[in-house]
Design a protein around this motif. Structure first.
Motif, mmCIF file in Angstrom:
data_model
loop_
_atom_site.group_PDB
_atom_site.id
_atom_site.type_symbol
_atom_site.label_atom_id
_atom_site.label_comp_id
_atom_site.label_asym_id
_atom_site.label_seq_id
_atom_site.Cartn_x
_atom_site.Cartn_y
_atom_site.Cartn_z
ATOM 1 N N TYR A 141 -12.405 -4.150 13.513
ATOM 2 C CA TYR A 141 -11.996 -4.494 12.147
ATOM 3 C C TYR A 141 -12.780 -5.693 11.633
ATOM 4 O O TYR A 141 -13.202 -5.717 10.463
ATOM 5 C CB TYR A 141 -10.496 -4.793 12.112
ATOM 6 C CG TYR A 141 -9.954 -5.004 10.718
ATOM 7 C CD1 TYR A 141 -9.386 -3.946 10.010
ATOM 8 C CD2 TYR A 141 -10.008 -6.249 10.092
ATOM 9 C CE1 TYR A 141 -8.897 -4.122 8.719
ATOM 10 C CE2 TYR A 141 -9.529 -6.442 8.810
ATOM 11 C CZ TYR A 141 -8.977 -5.377 8.128
ATOM 12 O OH TYR A 141 -8.508 -5.561 6.848
ATOM 13 N N SER A 176 -0.945 -13.565 11.347
ATOM 14 C CA SER A 176 -0.864 -13.026 9.988
ATOM 15 C C SER A 176 -0.696 -14.172 9.010
ATOM 16 O O SER A 176 -0.032 -15.170 9.305
ATOM 17 C CB SER A 176 0.326 -12.070 9.868
ATOM 18 O OG SER A 176 0.580 -11.733 8.513
ATOM 19 N N LYS A 199 0.841 -1.195 0.000
ATOM 20 C CA LYS A 199 0.000 0.000 0.000
ATOM 21 C C LYS A 199 0.878 1.248 0.000
ATOM 22 O O LYS A 199 0.445 2.326 0.384
ATOM 23 C CB LYS A 199 -0.941 -0.014 1.210
ATOM 24 C CG LYS A 199 -2.059 -1.050 1.090
ATOM 25 C CD LYS A 199 -3.114 -0.896 2.168
ATOM 26 C CE LYS A 199 -4.262 -1.863 1.939
ATOM 27 N NZ LYS A 199 -5.326 -1.736 2.984
ATOM 28 N N SER A 228 -4.765 -11.132 6.477
ATOM 29 C CA SER A 228 -4.076 -10.563 5.313
ATOM 30 C C SER A 228 -3.595 -9.141 5.571
ATOM 31 O O SER A 228 -2.537 -8.739 5.080
ATOM 32 C CB SER A 228 -5.000 -10.576 4.092
ATOM 33 O OG SER A 228 -5.299 -11.890 3.699
ATOM 34 N N ASN A 229 -4.378 -8.379 6.328
ATOM 35 C CA ASN A 229 -4.056 -6.965 6.526
ATOM 36 C C ASN A 229 -3.042 -6.731 7.631
ATOM 37 O O ASN A 229 -2.445 -5.651 7.713
ATOM 38 C CB ASN A 229 -5.334 -6.180 6.835
ATOM 39 C CG ASN A 229 -5.179 -4.696 6.565
ATOM 40 O OD1 ASN A 229 -4.955 -4.278 5.433
ATOM 41 N ND2 ASN A 229 -5.269 -3.891 7.613
ATOM 42 N N TYR A 262 -8.511 -9.965 8.181
ATOM 43 C CA TYR A 262 -7.620 -9.489 9.253
ATOM 44 C C TYR A 262 -6.238 -10.126 9.113
ATOM 45 O O TYR A 262 -5.216 -9.434 9.210
ATOM 46 C CB TYR A 262 -8.221 -9.832 10.614
ATOM 47 C CG TYR A 262 -7.376 -9.340 11.771
ATOM 48 C CD1 TYR A 262 -7.494 -8.027 12.232
ATOM 49 C CD2 TYR A 262 -6.442 -10.171 12.384
ATOM 50 C CE1 TYR A 262 -6.710 -7.562 13.274
ATOM 51 C CE2 TYR A 262 -5.652 -9.712 13.424
ATOM 52 C CZ TYR A 262 -5.784 -8.412 13.868
ATOM 53 O OH TYR A 262 -4.998 -7.947 14.893
#
Length: 274
Positions: free
Chosen positions: A176, A217, A70, A163-164, A161
């Protein structure tokens, strides 16, 4: 609300809509051809030392396998634009859920990562854009043939979640995931997952030892059956990606597809000359 405020609100809404470029899941008319071989995701670790980004290309297509980002200054963003300009595609494909590209005054990469860059290029060049992916409803139904409904629901709720988390832990993990609780409906588990407390309860039931979901993660693998489910999910998704690409190429389209690098590696065999 005063008339002038109503008018300003209307004009702003119109501006936002006019500056957006919408996408949808590609309406696939064909099905995956088993002769189009790919690397099963469980075998992917053997290939994981590949270059990043990983690009599969030919005169009619580019599959840009990105490391998720990002960061608008990431070198991949410049590479995506260069590959786009060289191909001059007639169709763009993105990974994941389709939707609206942010308006031009919002950075698409900060908002949607590498997908956002491709959507922005598609808008700029007036090229149709679709998701090559499976919808969550389709994926849930297929996963439910191999895993329990409760396992599938927990995965669908927490996967965004997982992935982010690589981009940083949100201020409130609980808030979230709240918007994803409704995904439990896809496998008739809505009564089992009404609140975040229910997610905690089911997580502890299945993963009594190890990390809490708030610290998990997918960048480095998931625990237990979640890893198996990710492998099955990625195989199903890669089959869909191959089918979409093949259908578009048969229509003589020039296709630019963005995906995570593992997808590009796994689908490459389907696009080798035979």
């Amino acid at each position: 609300m005063k008339p002038i405020s109503i008018l300003l609100s209307f004009l702003l809404s119109s501006l936002l809509l006019a500056s957006c470029h919408s996408s949808d899941y590609y309406p696939l008319a064909s099905t995956y051809n088993p002769n189009d071989t790919y690397i099963p995701f469980q075998e992917y670790p053997k290939y994981a030392q590949h270059p990043r980004p990983y690009v599969v290309e030919a005169p009619q297509f580019v599959i840009f396998g990105a490391s998720h980002t990002k960061d608008p200054k990431d070198a991949q963003i410049t590479q995506i634009e260069a590959k786009w300009n060289a191909l001059k595609p007639t169709v763009a494909l993105i990974e994941g859920k389709p939707g609206f590209t942010p308006p031009s005054f919002i950075d698409p990469v900060k908002e949607l990562g590498e997908n956002g860059k491709v959507q922005d290029l598609a808008r700029t060049h007036d090229v149709p854009v679709y998701s090559w992916d499976l919808s969550k409803e389709e994926l849930a139904q297929q996963l439910a043939t191999k895993f329990s409904a409760e396992q599938v629901a927990l995965s669908l709720i927490l996967n965004p979640y997982f992935s982010n988390l690589r981009f940083g832990k949100p201020e409130s993990p609980e808030k979230y995931i709240e918007e994803f609780l409704e995904r439990a409906e896809y496998v008739n588990q809505q009564d089992n997952f009404k609140t975040v407390a229910d997610v905690d309860r089911v997580w502890k039931k299945h993963f009594s030892t190890g990390k809490d979901w708030r610290e998990t993660s997918d960048e480095y693998g998931l625990p237990g059956y979640l890893a198996d489910m990710m492998a099955v999910s990625n195989d199903l998704r890669n089959q869909k990606m191959i089918a979409v690409m093949k259908e578009l190429l048969a229509k003589k389209e020039k296709v630019f597809a963005i995906s995570g690098s593992s997808h590009a590696v796994c689908v490459e065999p389907a696009f080798r000359k035979k």
